[in-house]
Design a protein around this motif. Structure first.
Motif, PDB file in Angstrom:
ATOM      1  N   GLU A 161       0.827  -1.209   0.000  1.00  0.00           N
ATOM      2  CA  GLU A 161       0.000   0.000   0.000  1.00  0.00           C
ATOM      3  C   GLU A 161       0.858   1.254   0.000  1.00  0.00           C
ATOM      4  OE1 GLU A 161      -3.101   0.098   2.855  1.00  0.00           O
ATOM      5  OE2 GLU A 161      -4.048  -1.750   2.139  1.00  0.00           O
ATOM      6  N   TYR A 162       1.968   1.245   0.754  1.00  0.00           N
ATOM      7  CA  TYR A 162       2.864   2.402   0.746  1.00  0.00           C
ATOM      8  C   TYR A 162       3.494   2.594  -0.631  1.00  0.00           C
ATOM      9  CZ  TYR A 162       2.457   2.332   5.823  1.00  0.00           C
ATOM     10  OH  TYR A 162       1.973   2.354   7.102  1.00  0.00           O
ATOM     11  N   ILE A 163       3.876   1.487  -1.276  1.00  0.00           N
ATOM     12  CA  ILE A 163       4.461   1.577  -2.609  1.00  0.00           C
ATOM     13  C   ILE A 163       3.429   2.095  -3.610  1.00  0.00           C
ATOM     14  CG2 ILE A 163       5.444   0.231  -4.511  1.00  0.00           C
ATOM     15  CD1 ILE A 163       6.619  -1.661  -2.400  1.00  0.00           C
ATOM     16  N   PHE A 164       2.206   1.567  -3.552  1.00  0.00           N
ATOM     17  CA  PHE A 164       1.170   1.986  -4.491  1.00  0.00           C
ATOM     18  C   PHE A 164       0.793   3.452  -4.293  1.00  0.00           C
ATOM     19  CE2 PHE A 164      -0.491  -2.665  -4.670  1.00  0.00           C
ATOM     20  CZ  PHE A 164       0.566  -2.998  -5.514  1.00  0.00           C
ATOM     21  N   GLN A 165       0.795   3.922  -3.054  1.00  0.00           N
ATOM     22  CA  GLN A 165       0.524   5.343  -2.809  1.00  0.00           C
ATOM     23  C   GLN A 165       1.556   6.206  -3.524  1.00  0.00           C
ATOM     24  OE1 GLN A 165       0.248   6.180   1.378  1.00  0.00           O
ATOM     25  NE2 GLN A 165      -1.436   4.745   1.693  1.00  0.00           N
ATOM     26  N   ASP A 166       2.832   5.831  -3.413  1.00  0.00           N
ATOM     27  CA  ASP A 166       3.889   6.595  -4.085  1.00  0.00           C
ATOM     28  C   ASP A 166       3.707   6.575  -5.598  1.00  0.00           C
ATOM     29  OD1 ASP A 166       5.097   7.364  -1.765  1.00  0.00           O
ATOM     30  OD2 ASP A 166       6.665   5.842  -1.800  1.00  0.00           O
ATOM     31  N   ILE A 167       3.317   5.422  -6.143  1.00  0.00           N
ATOM     32  CA  ILE A 167       3.094   5.319  -7.586  1.00  0.00           C
ATOM     33  C   ILE A 167       1.972   6.249  -8.018  1.00  0.00           C
ATOM     34  CG2 ILE A 167       2.205   3.767  -9.383  1.00  0.00           C
ATOM     35  CD1 ILE A 167       3.832   1.532  -8.013  1.00  0.00           C
ATOM     36  N   LEU A 168       0.885   6.282  -7.258  1.00  0.00           N
ATOM     37  CA  LEU A 168      -0.243   7.154  -7.611  1.00  0.00           C
ATOM     38  C   LEU A 168       0.140   8.627  -7.532  1.00  0.00           C
ATOM     39  CD1 LEU A 168      -3.146   5.209  -5.899  1.00  0.00           C
ATOM     40  CD2 LEU A 168      -2.944   5.716  -8.335  1.00  0.00           C
ATOM     41  N   TYR A 169       0.893   8.997  -6.488  1.00  0.00           N
ATOM     42  CA  TYR A 169       1.365  10.378  -6.401  1.00  0.00           C
ATOM     43  C   TYR A 169       2.138  10.740  -7.665  1.00  0.00           C
ATOM     44  CZ  TYR A 169       0.249  11.286  -1.470  1.00  0.00           C
ATOM     45  OH  TYR A 169      -0.386  11.515  -0.276  1.00  0.00           O
ATOM     46  N   MET A 170       3.008   9.832  -8.105  1.00  0.00           N
ATOM     47  CA  MET A 170       3.866  10.120  -9.259  1.00  0.00           C
ATOM     48  C   MET A 170       3.063  10.199 -10.554  1.00  0.00           C
ATOM     49  SD  MET A 170       7.417   8.329 -10.363  1.00  0.00           S
ATOM     50  CE  MET A 170       8.151   9.094  -8.922  1.00  0.00           C
ATOM     51  N   ILE A 171       2.109   9.291 -10.742  1.00  0.00           N
ATOM     52  CA  ILE A 171       1.291   9.329 -11.955  1.00  0.00           C
ATOM     53  C   ILE A 171       0.513  10.641 -12.030  1.00  0.00           C
ATOM     54  CG2 ILE A 171      -0.710   8.297 -13.097  1.00  0.00           C
ATOM     55  CD1 ILE A 171       0.319   5.562 -12.195  1.00  0.00           C
ATOM     56  N   CYS A 172      -0.092  11.032 -10.914  1.00  0.00           N
ATOM     57  CA  CYS A 172      -0.837  12.304 -10.890  1.00  0.00           C
ATOM     58  C   CYS A 172       0.078  13.482 -11.210  1.00  0.00           C
ATOM     59  CB  CYS A 172      -1.488  12.503  -9.523  1.00  0.00           C
ATOM     60  SG  CYS A 172      -2.845  11.358  -9.171  1.00  0.00           S
ATOM     61  N   GLU A 173       1.245  13.495 -10.594  1.00  0.00           N
ATOM     62  CA  GLU A 173       2.194  14.590 -10.808  1.00  0.00           C
ATOM     63  C   GLU A 173       2.630  14.658 -12.266  1.00  0.00           C
ATOM     64  OE1 GLU A 173       6.767  14.723  -9.687  1.00  0.00           O
ATOM     65  OE2 GLU A 173       5.527  15.009  -7.913  1.00  0.00           O
ATOM     66  N   SER A 218       2.573  17.092 -17.707  1.00  0.00           N
ATOM     67  CA  SER A 218       2.573  16.880 -19.159  1.00  0.00           C
ATOM     68  C   SER A 218       1.493  17.703 -19.857  1.00  0.00           C
ATOM     69  CB  SER A 218       2.390  15.388 -19.474  1.00  0.00           C
ATOM     70  OG  SER A 218       1.090  14.950 -19.110  1.00  0.00           O
ATOM     71  N   ARG A 219       0.405  18.000 -19.137  1.00  0.00           N
ATOM     72  CA  ARG A 219      -0.691  18.779 -19.734  1.00  0.00           C
ATOM     73  C   ARG A 219      -0.681  20.230 -19.276  1.00  0.00           C
ATOM     74  NH1 ARG A 219      -2.150  13.630 -19.641  1.00  0.00           N
ATOM     75  NH2 ARG A 219      -3.516  12.826 -21.270  1.00  0.00           N
ATOM     76  N   SER A 220       0.278  20.591 -18.447  1.00  0.00           N
ATOM     77  CA  SER A 220       0.359  21.953 -17.910  1.00  0.00           C
ATOM     78  C   SER A 220      -0.984  22.380 -17.325  1.00  0.00           C
ATOM     79  CB  SER A 220       0.800  22.945 -18.999  1.00  0.00           C
ATOM     80  OG  SER A 220       2.068  22.598 -19.483  1.00  0.00           O
ATOM     81  N   ALA A 221      -1.634  21.428 -16.677  1.00  0.00           N
ATOM     82  CA  ALA A 221      -2.938  21.708 -16.069  1.00  0.00           C
ATOM     83  C   ALA A 221      -3.103  20.841 -14.833  1.00  0.00           C
ATOM     84  CB  ALA A 221      -4.064  21.423 -17.055  1.00  0.00           C
ATOM     85  N   SER A 222      -3.875  21.339 -13.890  1.00  0.00           N
ATOM     86  CA  SER A 222      -4.131  20.589 -12.662  1.00  0.00           C
ATOM     87  C   SER A 222      -5.330  19.671 -12.901  1.00  0.00           C
ATOM     88  CB  SER A 222      -4.410  21.553 -11.509  1.00  0.00           C
ATOM     89  OG  SER A 222      -4.569  20.853 -10.308  1.00  0.00           O
TER      90      SER A 222
END
Length: 330
Positions: free
Chosen positions: A200-212, A217-221
């Motif tokens: 779960e800790y690893i997956f949380q980090d992955i999700l943070y990175m994908i969102c970031e 990449s789209r210069s948008a939030s």
């Protein structure tokens, strides 16, 4: 404060934590009084000599439910009983020094100015506006006007009466022994239970990175991931974004790319294991969650193939609330 634990070999780096059940939920009208109290109880650490900090370091933080005091120490030089004596002195309030009151208030006010607006915005976005009133940081005006008499009353009526618990983490061979000293208890967990918690800790980090990465990449939030009081959320900035971009969280190519980057970061940080995980482990044990540090298990998780992790990642993502950002409340 200079962080010195990187100079202690991992096999000797121990930790002990003191949990005091006197978090910001008990602040009453004096919003921030728990936060100021936490600072007052560890302000003595600023006067310790640099050579003393090579033996142990003290950190502290305040949450909604607890004040937490952490000592990381070199088990070759200082004993567990000596470390507990230091934490016990804090628990009794004997490290308090009224000469530092204004200094501690000023430190807390700086933190409020720096972080409160962002924390309020995060809570509004996930619909947890009720927690804004209890933010552990506190509020500037009540902190500014805190008096000695109010703090004395708080120490007497709240802090000294609060439940206290000590947790010790000691390296033993290739695992870490966890002791709840106030209960005289030892706990251990199955590898399956530990593996799920670590994933779960690893997956949380992955999700943070994908969102970031998608936002950049789209210069948008577009979307964000937040974790609040052990609950994680995926927040989209509009209903349209949720419809269009939800699928990106399940994209296997993005998952594998983020996993590769995160593994590189973890393995590149010297002694990531103890310094970054001890507090997570102690918190989980304190809250009766099935977590137990085991080096060989952690290393195996970082080596396991992305193809095998991906199905478990999808199950985890599906379990998270995915919501649209709430309108900000003025």
């Amino acid at each position: 404060m200079k962080i010195i634990t990187n100079e202690i070999p991992e096999q000797y780096l121990c930790s002990m934590l003191l949990y005091v059940k006197a978090g910001s939920f008990l602040d009453g009208e004096d919003k921030g009084i728990a936060h100021v109290t936490e600072h007052m109880l560890v302000v003595f650490d600023k006067e310790r000599r640099a050579e003393d900090r090579r033996v142990y370091e003290i950190t502290a933080h305040t949450s909604y439910e607890y004040m937490v005091f952490v000592i990381k120490y070199d088990g070759r030089i200082i004993s567990k009983s000596e470390v507990k004596d230091i934490l016990h002195t804090i628990a009794l309030g004997r490290t308090w020094d009224w000469n530092h009151l204004e200094e501690c208030k000023e430190d807390v006010l700086k933190e409020i100015k720096r972080f409160r607006q962002g924390q309020e915005s995060m809570l509004k976005q996930v619909g947890e506006t009720r927690l804004i009133y209890h933010l552990p940081l506190g509020e500037a005006d009540p902190v500014q006007h805190l008096t000695r008499s109010r703090l004395e009353r708080y120490m007497k009526e709240v802090f000294h009466k609060a439940e206290k618990q000590y947790i010790s983490i000691t390296p033993v061979r290739n695992q870490y022994k966890i002791s709840i000293l106030s209960e005289g208890e030892r706990r251990s967990y199955t590898k399956a239970e530990v593996e799920q918690q670590m994933l779960e800790y690893i997956f949380q980090d992955i999700l943070y990175m994908i969102c970031e990465q998608e936002n950049q990449s789209r210069s948008a939030s577009i979307m964000h991931m937040y974790s609040i009081r052990s609950q994680s959320y995926i927040v989209f900035n509009s209903e349209e974004y949720k419809t269009s971009f939800r699928r990106l969280l399940f994209d296997k190519r993005r998952f594998l790319k983020a996993l590769f980057i995160i593994r590189s970061r973890y393995l590149g940080i010297r002694r990531f294991d103890m310094n970054n995980m001890n507090q997570i482990v102690a918190s989980a044990v304190h809250n009766h969650k099935p977590v137990y540090q085991m080096k060989e298990l952690r290393q195996r998780l970082y080596r396991i193939s992305g193809d095998r992790l991906y199905p478990r990642y999808m199950v985890y993502v599906r379990s998270l609330p995915m919501i649209v950002r709430k309108d900000l409340i003025e």
